[in-house]
Write an enzyme that holds these catalytic residues in place. Structure first.
Site, PDB file in Angstrom:
ATOM      1  N   CYS A 196      59.480  75.903  12.794  1.00 26.35           N
ATOM      2  CA  CYS A 196      59.723  74.611  12.167  1.00 26.35           C
ATOM      3  C   CYS A 196      60.558  73.743  13.083  1.00 26.35           C
ATOM      4  O   CYS A 196      60.972  74.152  14.151  1.00 26.35           O
ATOM      5  CB  CYS A 196      60.440  74.781  10.850  1.00 26.35           C
ATOM      6  SG  CYS A 196      62.077  75.418  11.101  1.00 26.35           S
ATOM      7  N   ASP A 255      45.973  41.055  35.194  1.00 28.61           N
ATOM      8  CA  ASP A 255      45.851  40.682  36.591  1.00 28.61           C
ATOM      9  C   ASP A 255      44.410  40.214  36.790  1.00 28.61           C
ATOM     10  O   ASP A 255      43.522  40.642  36.063  1.00 28.61           O
ATOM     11  CB  ASP A 255      46.163  41.939  37.413  1.00 28.61           C
ATOM     12  CG  ASP A 255      45.773  41.806  38.848  1.00 28.61           C
ATOM     13  OD1 ASP A 255      46.147  40.804  39.455  1.00 28.61           O
ATOM     14  OD2 ASP A 255      45.105  42.723  39.364  1.00 28.61           O
TER      15      ASP A 255
HETATM   16  P1  ADP Z   1      45.923  39.196  42.254  1.00 34.46           P
HETATM   17  O1  ADP Z   1      47.215  38.862  41.612  1.00 34.46           O
HETATM   18  O2  ADP Z   1      44.824  38.327  41.748  1.00 34.46           O
HETATM   19  O3  ADP Z   1      45.576  40.633  42.163  1.00 34.46           O
HETATM   20  P2  ADP Z   1      47.105  39.415  44.866  1.00 34.46           P
HETATM   21  O4  ADP Z   1      48.505  39.249  44.393  1.00 34.46           O
HETATM   22  O5  ADP Z   1      46.682  40.740  45.294  1.00 34.46           O
HETATM   23  O6  ADP Z   1      46.063  38.826  43.810  1.00 34.46           O
HETATM   24  O7  ADP Z   1      46.856  38.426  46.075  1.00 34.46           O
HETATM   25  C1  ADP Z   1      47.108  37.045  45.959  1.00 34.46           C
HETATM   26  C2  ADP Z   1      46.455  36.291  47.072  1.00 34.46           C
HETATM   27  O8  ADP Z   1      47.049  36.638  48.312  1.00 34.46           O
HETATM   28  C3  ADP Z   1      44.997  36.591  47.237  1.00 34.46           C
HETATM   29  O9  ADP Z   1      44.209  35.736  46.444  1.00 34.46           O
HETATM   30  C4  ADP Z   1      44.777  36.320  48.725  1.00 34.46           C
HETATM   31  O10 ADP Z   1      44.581  34.961  48.960  1.00 34.46           O
HETATM   32  C5  ADP Z   1      46.081  36.732  49.343  1.00 34.46           C
HETATM   33  N1  ADP Z   1      46.041  38.102  49.829  1.00 34.46           N
HETATM   34  C6  ADP Z   1      46.742  39.165  49.354  1.00 34.46           C
HETATM   35  N2  ADP Z   1      46.489  40.273  50.042  1.00 34.46           N
HETATM   36  C7  ADP Z   1      45.597  39.927  50.991  1.00 34.46           C
HETATM   37  C8  ADP Z   1      44.930  40.651  52.031  1.00 34.46           C
HETATM   38  N3  ADP Z   1      45.117  41.937  52.242  1.00 34.46           N
HETATM   39  N4  ADP Z   1      44.074  39.967  52.791  1.00 34.46           N
HETATM   40  C9  ADP Z   1      43.868  38.665  52.594  1.00 34.46           C
HETATM   41  N5  ADP Z   1      44.455  37.947  51.640  1.00 34.46           N
HETATM   42  C10 ADP Z   1      45.316  38.555  50.840  1.00 34.46           C
HETATM   43 MG    MG Z   2      45.493  42.725  41.925  1.00 34.34          MG
END
Ligand code: ADP
Ligand code: MG
Length: 803
Positions: free
Chosen positions: A27, A498
């Site tokens: 219990c 997201d």
């Molecule tokens: P989300 O919030 O939509 O998941 P992220 O925060 O991952 O997007 O990325 C935001 C923005 O930053 C993307 O839309 C892109 O423009 C840029 N970005 C992030 N990581 C990369 C990467 N590895 N290569 C190119 N652009 C990137």
């Molecule tokens: Mg993301």
């Protein structure tokens, strides 16, 4: 599990955790005693005991505590840690050095509690804590130490629950057999039928004593162990009650006074009926895990280098081996398709109903079924405990083992409950005896109070419901980290999604390349790909996919600007790849005409990524990701439940707004860094919302951690690496909805259970004290209440069948 069986002299580990299977708990107050016993060990940080699962989750400092300490502490408290033992045949044991060596090796393994060598038979028996070790790991350790051996037992795991149910049934049968004569005596007494020996005091004495000290002795023994340690649990109530009735009757036999043997024996029998039904039902609540484990095939076909195929046990498969999977086979381990094509049904792992085509180098998971009509070959990449299936099982087990806060409430009640009940029983005895002058009636009432008040149902209320709920969740691909996660999910009022990888599929494709004058397209892509090589962002995959290996530029010192893009160096110049924010941060301005040209792309929902070298913009890459097909429907359903839905993204506003419009989200926060996302969630929570953040876990970690509930969309196969409260195995927005439903319904069920359990005790105790309930009825009622709670929890499965 093999991992835990490493030698204790290995690198110092501090924070370790272990799951112990505990036997003998009846219990909720037993739970508290076991926990207390474990926590008292120096070096143990926390201990959570789950009554329904009969498991203890212990976090401890491995430098100061050994697992053997757990075993002795638990057994001193009157319970037992379940162990498992195997016997191995070992040649050469007649020589003392070999014997010493075998013992030393076995003792150094973590979790091993007993080692016994038998020189004449040439075998060694090793006993370890169930779940901590495996026979294979023990064998491996011996072999590693240069000792050859073979396993004697066939290694079939005995199902503890089935054994327990069988044992409970045996005890019950025995108890009924010897209670029957007492019922015959009762019939003769009240109805005057039957031969005279039916009511012979000596016959009654004999039958009742067999029940009291045979099947009923388990209560007395556990009660005694508890009392000796200053604890009181439900066994104390049952034992005191029945012993009181039995002792007074024995006195009655000699003094020719009234007998209550029928009471003591019937109460024991009824409680044993309850225990038996409970054992059967408990076996059913854990069915979800058994179903998952049943997905593992027992054998598989290994292809050796010469192409010959042999059937081997799945445990024997090693990473790197090539396996042949025939149509209809369950895939035995995780791996990559090597030759042929797999058509897999992954519904058992992810809830995803559509068959998936997997071609060369794509991954397949253990437990899924090959539905194609031709065999294919795969290379094993993860076996045993490392497979996704094993991780899911582990996640579900852990979810069930760690206590929900609501459970602690139940435990606290149970803890103070038993002493109070004993107090009430004593008062009942004295008050009734003095008031009525009839000590016979007084005693029966006191016994009824003791018997009716057992807090079993209280202890079962939470864990059984959590077990069913998390099991149903696992079936549809929603893994809850623990009971607390279920509880929090039930309270969610807002959902933050997201964009990339959550609302969209996360498989973006490079659609268009816009290069500035004097820059060639391949050069642009090659430079971009060079920067993305170390990134695991979905956008990176799109760019790498489009690039030709020959064009990849020798960019150095690449690093990630989280939520903005990538930075590197080429010929002493900075190279940037990312959003406008990134370029801005590095003082690079985007030429006006190029910027306006790209605006229309963003408005169409595509992501624009800029590439710059030094302070010149070389061009832009337009990347598109499809929106998940169920997103719109799921978001509408969430809003219909009065849940606020907001989209958080690091992408630019125009892109974000277009996607949001398409799926029906009105609240959009764009151009956020991962920290901004976390800050937004913090402010919503400060405003009184309970927010669930849903993200793909790549760059959403701060937000996932900040939210009341972090829901990580598992990217493929990384269940274990997720630290979120909830892991969504199926990447559909609808999974969020399912998580909410499972959480809400499970917690509603827990509340219902707790209410009935408490209500029952509150109503029944006064009835017993005032003589409305006879001890026998009290025994039946108490058995019924436990069974009701467990059954009510099982009903959750039906309530959730549509999920
Ligand atoms: P989300 O919030 O939509 O998941 P992220 O925060 O991952 O997007 O990325 C935001 C923005 O930053 C993307 O839309 C892109 O423009 C840029 N970005 C992030 N990581 C990369 C990467 N590895 N290569 C190119 N652009 C990137
Ligand atoms: Mg993301």
């Amino acid at each position: 599990m093999a991992e835990a069986l490493t030698t204790e002299h290995a690198t110092p580990r501090q924070d370790a955790q272990m799951q112990l299977e505990i036997a003998g708990m009846t219990c909720a107050s037993c739970v508290a005693h076991v926990e207390k016993a474990l926590k008292k060990i120096p070096g143990v940080e926390t201990a959570h005991v789950n009554l329904a699962l009969e498991k203890a989750q212990v976090h401890f400092n491995a430098d100061t505590v050994g697992t053997r300490d757990f075993v002795s502490a638990v057994s001193q408290a009157g319970y037992a840690v379940r162990t498992e033992s195997r016997t191995f045949l070992m040649p050469g044991l007649e020589e003392a050095p070999v014997r010493d060596r075998a013992e030393r090796i076995a003792r150094s393994l973590e979790g091993v509690v007993r080692v016994q060598t038998n020189a004449t038979k040439g075998c060694v028996t090793v006993e370890w804590i169930r779940g901590v070790g495996t026979p294979d790991a023990v064998m491996e350790a011996f072999q590693h130490g240069g000792l050859s051996l073979s396993l004697v037992d066939d290694g079939v795991e005995i199902d503890v629950r089935k054994l327990e149910a069988r044992e409970a049934r045996r005890r019950l049968g025995f108890s009924i057999l010897f209670t029957l004569p007492l019922w015959a005596a009762m019939i003769r007494m009240f109805l005057g039928v039957g031969p005279a020996w039916f009511t012979n005091p000596w016959m009654e004495f004999g039958a009742a004593s067999v029940v009291q000290w045979g099947p009923g002795f388990s209560f007395t023994r556990r009660a005694w162990l508890n009392v000796r340690h200053g604890n009181a649990n439900m066994d104390v109530l049952v034992a005191t009650g029945t012993l009181a009735a039995w002792t007074v009757s024995v006195y009655g036999v000699f003094a020719h006074a009234a007998l209550y043997f029928d009471t003591s024996a019937t109460v024991i029998t009824l409680i044993l009926i309850g225990k038996y039904l409970e054992a059967v039902a408990k076996g059913r609540t854990s069915a979800a895990i058994e179903e998952l484990l049943a997905l593992r095939p027992k054998t598989t076909r290994v292809v050796d280098r010469s192409g010959e195929v042999t059937e081997v046990a799945v445990q024997a498969v090693a990473v790197g081996q090539i396996l042949e999977i025939r149509p209809g086979d369950h895939i035995p381990v995780d791996g990559q398709v090597q030759k042929g094509q797999a058509l897999v049904d992954e519904s058992m792992l992810t809830g995803e109903p559509d068959l998936q085509v997997k071609t060369a180098s794509e991954t397949v998971a253990a437990g899924t079924v090959h539905r194609g009509d031709r065999a294919f070959r795969m290379e094993a990449t993860r076996v045993g405990r490392d497979t996704v299936l094993a991780q899911i099982v582990e996640a579900v087990e852990e979810a069930q083992a760690v206590k929900a806060p609501i459970q602690q409430f139940a435990d606290r009640i149970a803890n103070v409950f038993v002493p109070i009940v004993i107090g009430i029983a004593v008062i009942t005895l004295l008050a009734t005896g003095l008031a009525l002058g009839d000590w016979r009636v007084a005693l029966l009432r006191a016994v009824a109070v003791l018997v009716v008040a057992c807090p079993c149902s209280l202890g079962l209320a939470t864990p059984t419901a959590v077990m069913v709920g998390s099991g149903v969740g696992a079936r549809v691909g929603v893994l809850f980290r623990n009971g607390e996660a279920l509880e929090r999910v039930a309270r969610v009022t807002a959902i933050a999604l997201d964009k990339t990888g959550t609302i969209t599929e996360g498989h973006p494709e490079l659609e268009q390349v816009v290069a500035a004058d004097a820059v060639t397209e391949p050069h642009l892509i090659g430079l971009a790909a060079a920067l993305e090589q170390t990134s695991n962002h979905p956008l990176a995959r799109a760019i790498l996919h489009a690039a030709d290996a020959a064009d990849i530029a020798p960019v150095e010192d690449v690093y990630t600007e989280e939520g903005q893009g990538m930075v590197g160096f080429l010929n002493g110049e900075t190279v940037l790849l990312g959003n406008a924010k990134l370029l801005d941060a590095y003082g690079v301005t985007i030429p006006g005409e190029l910027a306006t040209k790209m605006d229309s792309q963003a408005e169409a929902g595509r992501t624009v990524v800029w590439l710059a070298q030094g302070d010149t913009v070389l061009g832009a890459l337009v990347i598109a990701d499809r929106i998940r097909t169920d997103a719109q429907l799921a978001i509408r359903a969430l809003r219909a439940r009065n849940i606020d839905v907001v989209m958080l993204t690091g992408d630019r506003r125009a892109t974000a707004e277009r996607v949001a419009k398409e799926v029906g989200i009105t609240d959009v926060r764009a151009e956020l860094s991962p920290q901004d996302k976390a800050a937004f969630i913090a402010s919503s929570e400060a405003a009184g919302k309970c927010v669930a953040m849903v993200g793909d876990g790549i760059n959403d970690a701060p937000a996932l951690a900040r939210a009341s509930v972090g829901m990580a969309v598992a990217s493929g196969s990384d269940v274990a690496t997720q630290t979120a409260e909830v892991t969504l195995m199926r990447s559909e927005v609808g999974a969020v909805l399912q998580a909410l439903t499972v959480g809400q319904k499970t917690i509603a069920k827990v509340r219902q259970n707790l209410f009935w359990a408490l209500f029952y005790n509150v109503v029944m105790i006064p009835l017993a004290a005032f003589g409305v309930l006879s001890p026998m009825i009290a025994g039946a009622a108490m058995a019924l209440s436990s069974v009701t709670v467990v059954t009510n929890s099982l009903l959750l499965k039906y309530a959730l069948r549509e999920v």
